[in-house]
Write a protein that holds these residues in place. Sequence first.
Motif, PDB file in Angstrom:
ATOM      1  N   GLU A 294      28.997  43.995  42.108  1.00  0.00           N
ATOM      2  CA  GLU A 294      27.582  44.249  42.383  1.00  0.00           C
ATOM      3  C   GLU A 294      27.337  45.746  42.463  1.00  0.00           C
ATOM      4  OE1 GLU A 294      25.025  43.940  46.346  1.00  0.00           O
ATOM      5  OE2 GLU A 294      25.504  41.950  45.553  1.00  0.00           O
TER       6      GLU A 294
ATOM      7  N   SER B 130      35.346  44.355  35.660  1.00  0.00           N
ATOM      8  CA  SER B 130      34.316  44.715  36.641  1.00  0.00           C
ATOM      9  C   SER B 130      33.015  43.945  36.466  1.00  0.00           C
ATOM     10  CB  SER B 130      34.022  46.217  36.551  1.00  0.00           C
ATOM     11  OG  SER B 130      33.518  46.566  35.275  1.00  0.00           O
ATOM     12  N   GLU B 131      32.999  42.907  35.642  1.00  0.00           N
ATOM     13  CA  GLU B 131      31.730  42.258  35.321  1.00  0.00           C
ATOM     14  C   GLU B 131      31.096  41.541  36.511  1.00  0.00           C
ATOM     15  OE1 GLU B 131      32.552  39.702  32.063  1.00  0.00           O
ATOM     16  OE2 GLU B 131      33.838  38.330  33.186  1.00  0.00           O
ATOM     17  N   GLU B 132      31.853  41.256  37.567  1.00  0.00           N
ATOM     18  CA  GLU B 132      31.285  40.593  38.743  1.00  0.00           C
ATOM     19  C   GLU B 132      30.992  41.565  39.886  1.00  0.00           C
ATOM     20  OE1 GLU B 132      30.322  37.462  38.777  1.00  0.00           O
ATOM     21  OE2 GLU B 132      31.008  37.290  36.691  1.00  0.00           O
TER      22      GLU B 132
ATOM     23  N   MET C  99      27.870  43.579  37.592  1.00  0.00           N
ATOM     24  CA  MET C  99      26.657  42.783  37.739  1.00  0.00           C
ATOM     25  C   MET C  99      25.586  43.656  38.383  1.00  0.00           C
ATOM     26  SD  MET C  99      26.189  39.142  39.683  1.00  0.00           S
ATOM     27  CE  MET C  99      26.831  39.812  41.224  1.00  0.00           C
TER      28      MET C  99
ATOM     29  N   ASN D 111      43.667  37.838  36.470  1.00  0.00           N
ATOM     30  CA  ASN D 111      43.154  39.111  36.987  1.00  0.00           C
ATOM     31  C   ASN D 111      43.690  40.322  36.236  1.00  0.00           C
ATOM     32  OD1 ASN D 111      41.603  37.966  39.078  1.00  0.00           O
ATOM     33  ND2 ASN D 111      43.414  37.762  40.362  1.00  0.00           N
TER      34      ASN D 111
END
Length: 300
Positions: free
Chosen positions: A298, A294-296, A1, A273
Amino acid sequence: MRVQPQKWQAVCNLVPLPYRRVSVQPYHGPMTVDAITTLLLSREAYRRTDFIVLRGEGGQHAVAAITRAESEPLFSPITSVDVLALPETCVFAECPDVDPANRSALAEVAHELGVGPEGTLVVKGLYDHINFIHHPKPLVVGVVEVAPPEPPKLYGLARQVLSYADLPPIRLELERIEVRELAESVHPSAYLVPCRSGGLDDLPASVYFLDERPERHDWTMIGCERSLQFHRHFYGDEPPRVEMCPRLIAGERKEPTLLKCCLLETHIEQDKNIMVVPWGADLAMVEAALRKLSEEVEYA
């Protein structure tokens, strides 16, 4: 993200890309927020400069984010300064083999040097170019994989993906499944393993390879469900078997995990997960799996 904040101080995993956005300048003076801010506000900056690494005396470094009055002129007055790191939290390292444009590579160096989420690492890397990672907090992904071969294949593929893919910072932790240990957990008169792989030729008993379709012997198979399906087709029966499927051995996971399963052939699959790729996964599949895990995360 990916985030694009107005203030960079609190951002995790900040790696300026392209790193021409980072200017490195000598600095003579107190390494304090007030002194650095006052000095930089008296200067102008190149139109592509968003961050300045200050190189002080005695190997001290500081990092600041800046804004400019305009973006079109070649140089423009600096209008704001956000000091990201002072020497107390800023570490400098020379790593000539590290790509300063690679987030995961910088995060790996930060981990090795003990620079955590409250710190900043400045790296002089490939081609003597300099970049930094601010507040490194990479995603840690466990890679559950059988060995041999060496390196374990899925782990090697994931490392290769991280060397080029545009992903958040990721650290890989290998969890090896030692096929030799699985084999030595039993004491048969012969072993049957899926295929030839270095390190399995000198087991305590004769070794046969399923993909070569040998004559039937009194063996114990070290293999997974797909190997068992092959055995049924070849010989019409089921031998004693030691499970080697990473998916079954890993079980449920709270932490992000990458593994493979030969029951998948043409697609990847998410199980909470866990991202599962086929046994014959290619780089594109592994990249897609890491991107999903890894889409969340930061980063900036």
